[in-house]
Motif scaffolding. Structure first.
Motif, PDB file in Angstrom:
ATOM      1  N   PRO A 225       0.815  -1.211   0.000  1.00  0.00           N
ATOM      2  CA  PRO A 225       0.000   0.000   0.000  1.00  0.00           C
ATOM      3  C   PRO A 225       0.852   1.266   0.000  1.00  0.00           C
ATOM      4  CG  PRO A 225       0.176  -0.859   2.218  1.00  0.00           C
ATOM      5  CD  PRO A 225       0.858  -1.863   1.314  1.00  0.00           C
ATOM      6  N   GLU A 227       1.218   4.963   1.833  1.00  0.00           N
ATOM      7  CA  GLU A 227       1.089   5.165   3.274  1.00  0.00           C
ATOM      8  C   GLU A 227       0.846   6.620   3.665  1.00  0.00           C
ATOM      9  OE1 GLU A 227       4.394   1.667   4.359  1.00  0.00           O
ATOM     10  OE2 GLU A 227       4.679   3.733   5.037  1.00  0.00           O
ATOM     11  N   HIS A 244       6.976  -2.977   4.272  1.00  0.00           N
ATOM     12  CA  HIS A 244       6.016  -2.105   3.607  1.00  0.00           C
ATOM     13  C   HIS A 244       4.657  -2.251   4.295  1.00  0.00           C
ATOM     14  CE1 HIS A 244       9.125  -1.906   0.530  1.00  0.00           C
ATOM     15  NE2 HIS A 244       9.109  -3.233   0.486  1.00  0.00           N
ATOM     16  N   GLY A 245       3.943  -1.130   4.434  1.00  0.00           N
ATOM     17  CA  GLY A 245       2.678  -1.191   5.153  1.00  0.00           C
ATOM     18  C   GLY A 245       2.930  -1.599   6.593  1.00  0.00           C
ATOM     19  N   ASP A 246       2.041  -2.442   7.135  1.00  0.00           N
ATOM     20  CA  ASP A 246       2.212  -2.905   8.519  1.00  0.00           C
ATOM     21  C   ASP A 246       3.295  -3.971   8.649  1.00  0.00           C
ATOM     22  OD1 ASP A 246      -1.306  -2.624   8.885  1.00  0.00           O
ATOM     23  OD2 ASP A 246       0.196  -1.343   9.822  1.00  0.00           O
ATOM     24  N   PRO A 265       2.488   2.602   9.325  1.00  0.00           N
ATOM     25  CA  PRO A 265       1.706   3.780   8.915  1.00  0.00           C
ATOM     26  C   PRO A 265       0.471   3.967   9.784  1.00  0.00           C
ATOM     27  CG  PRO A 265       1.335   1.952   7.406  1.00  0.00           C
ATOM     28  CD  PRO A 265       2.441   1.523   8.325  1.00  0.00           C
ATOM     29  N   LYS A 268      -3.356   3.306   5.546  1.00  0.00           N
ATOM     30  CA  LYS A 268      -2.880   2.699   4.305  1.00  0.00           C
ATOM     31  C   LYS A 268      -3.832   3.054   3.170  1.00  0.00           C
ATOM     32  CE  LYS A 268      -2.882  -1.346   6.295  1.00  0.00           C
ATOM     33  NZ  LYS A 268      -2.749  -2.806   6.511  1.00  0.00           N
TER      34      LYS A 268
END
Length: 371
Positions: A225, A227, A244-246, A265, A268
């Motif tokens: 995603p 962020e 990346h992302g969570d 983040p 997203k």
């Protein structure tokens, strides 16, 4: 040879991502603004024509400044008695994407350097040569269009993207948001692990930095995603290129860091939507529920099977936390054909919202009137 050919193809596509908007403009055509869907009471109009308009800033006297990418120009838009005038105050600069205003001077990013036009609102017809504030930044043009802005601490924040899609680099030179004094001295990295931020702003109450970040390419249509991040203090690491992302591990670098020890983040966005400019809404024209929410420009995908983005998102904040996302404006993308690409947003003194569009070559004005 196949590797060289594939690499050439990839570079060509990346170049088109940046150059196409300028070539695709047609100022003679009438834009189909009736296709833009907005909440009840809101309306949109073309406020000014500015080819390849990117970053936006406003001067003390109300002059709106716009940087550009492919054009290499910086624009100044003034309004007198209802008549608007667009002036080109700089030409042939090196990717002058970012603009920021302070104490009568306009600051402009140009890849490795920051330029300054002094007393600019009094010299729009003859701005003269800019003063070079610093040449401290990298010369790489890949992700070299730098977003800039002055923070509540009176320091100039400068985003420095990664010189690649995904790679490990000097953490104090690339993939970060840095800050310097207005005279160009005392460079320091503020936020690390930021792949490519082209929009940031400070919460009107907490004064904390919030910023968008573009996710990496070539991991599929639906990951990772884009962020929205929050940096309440200096030195935080936001994941790139490891996570990346969570918790999405990078296929090449993911094994090198524990995602749980990096900053996730606060929101997203869709993969490849290309989130760029963002601003907290601090005006009084829009209904009160918009106050301190974030408007985010989604420039739109360039390497996805089905296009996505090409719209404005609204991120609602409560108690300094994201509570909801919703589409605020859409219609620039019709059946895989895009006629506009939002880039940056700017809240005007009267509370209206300006939106730059580098593909259509215009700046829109979104206003509200109670029904």
């Amino acid at each position: 040879m196949p590797v060289v050919k594939a690499l050439t193809c990839f570079i060509t596509m990346c170049m088109l991502c940046f150059v196409l908007p300028a070539a695709a403009q047609d100022q003679s055509r009438e834009l189909p603004l009736d296709k833009i869907k907005l909440p009840p009471g809101f309306s949109i109009e073309v406020w000014a024509e500015a080819p390849n308009a990117r970053g936006l800033a406003i001067g003390k006297n109300g002059t709106v400044f716009a940087g550009s990418m492919a054009e290499g120009k910086v624009y100044a838009i003034t309004e007198t008695g209802g008549a608007r005038q667009v002036k080109t105050i700089a030409n042939r600069l090196n990717l002058p994407v970012g603009v920021a205003f302070r104490d009568g001077s306009l600051y402009v990013s140009a890849v490795d350097r920051i330029l300054r036009f002094d007393d600019i609102e009094q010299k729009l017809d003859q701005p003269g040569k800019p003063h070079v504030v610093t040449t401290r930044f990298p010369r790489e043009k890949h992700h070299g269009g730098r977003y800039i802005g002055f923070g509540p601490d009176d320091l100039l924040y400068v985003a420095v993207g990664a010189p690649c899609n995904a790679c490990e680099t000097d953490p104090d030179e690339f993939s970060l948001i840095s800050r310097i004094k207005p005279d160009g001295t005392d460079y320091e990295a503020f936020a690390y692990g930021v792949r490519n931020s082209l929009g940031f702003d400070w919460h009107p109450e907490t004064k904390e930095l919030w910023f968008t970040d573009n996710g990496r390419d070539w991991m599929g249509d639906n990951i990772p995603p884009d962020e929205l991040n929050r940096a309440p203090s200096k030195g935080m690491h936001f994941g790139y290129p490891y996570c990346h992302g969570d918790d999405i591990l990078d296929p090449k670098y993911g094994a090198k860091r524990d995602c749980r020890k990096l900053v996730p983040p606060v929101a997203k966005f869709g993969a490849h939507v290309a989130t760029l400019g963002m601003r907290f809404y601090t005006g009084k024209m829009f209904p009160s529920e918009y106050r301190n929410s974030i408007f985010v420009a989604e420039h739109g995908s360039w390497n996805r099977r089905n296009k996505t983005g090409y719209r404005l998102n609204l991120v609602r904040i409560k108690n300094n936390k994201v509570v909801k996302q919703e589409v605020f404006a859409e219609g620039w993308l019709e059946k895989e054909n895009a006629w506009g690409r939002p880039v940056d947003v700017l809240v005007m003194p009267d509370g209206a919202l300006l939106v730059s569009d580098d593909y259509a070559g215009v700046i829109y004005r979104i206003s509200y009137k109670k029904l």
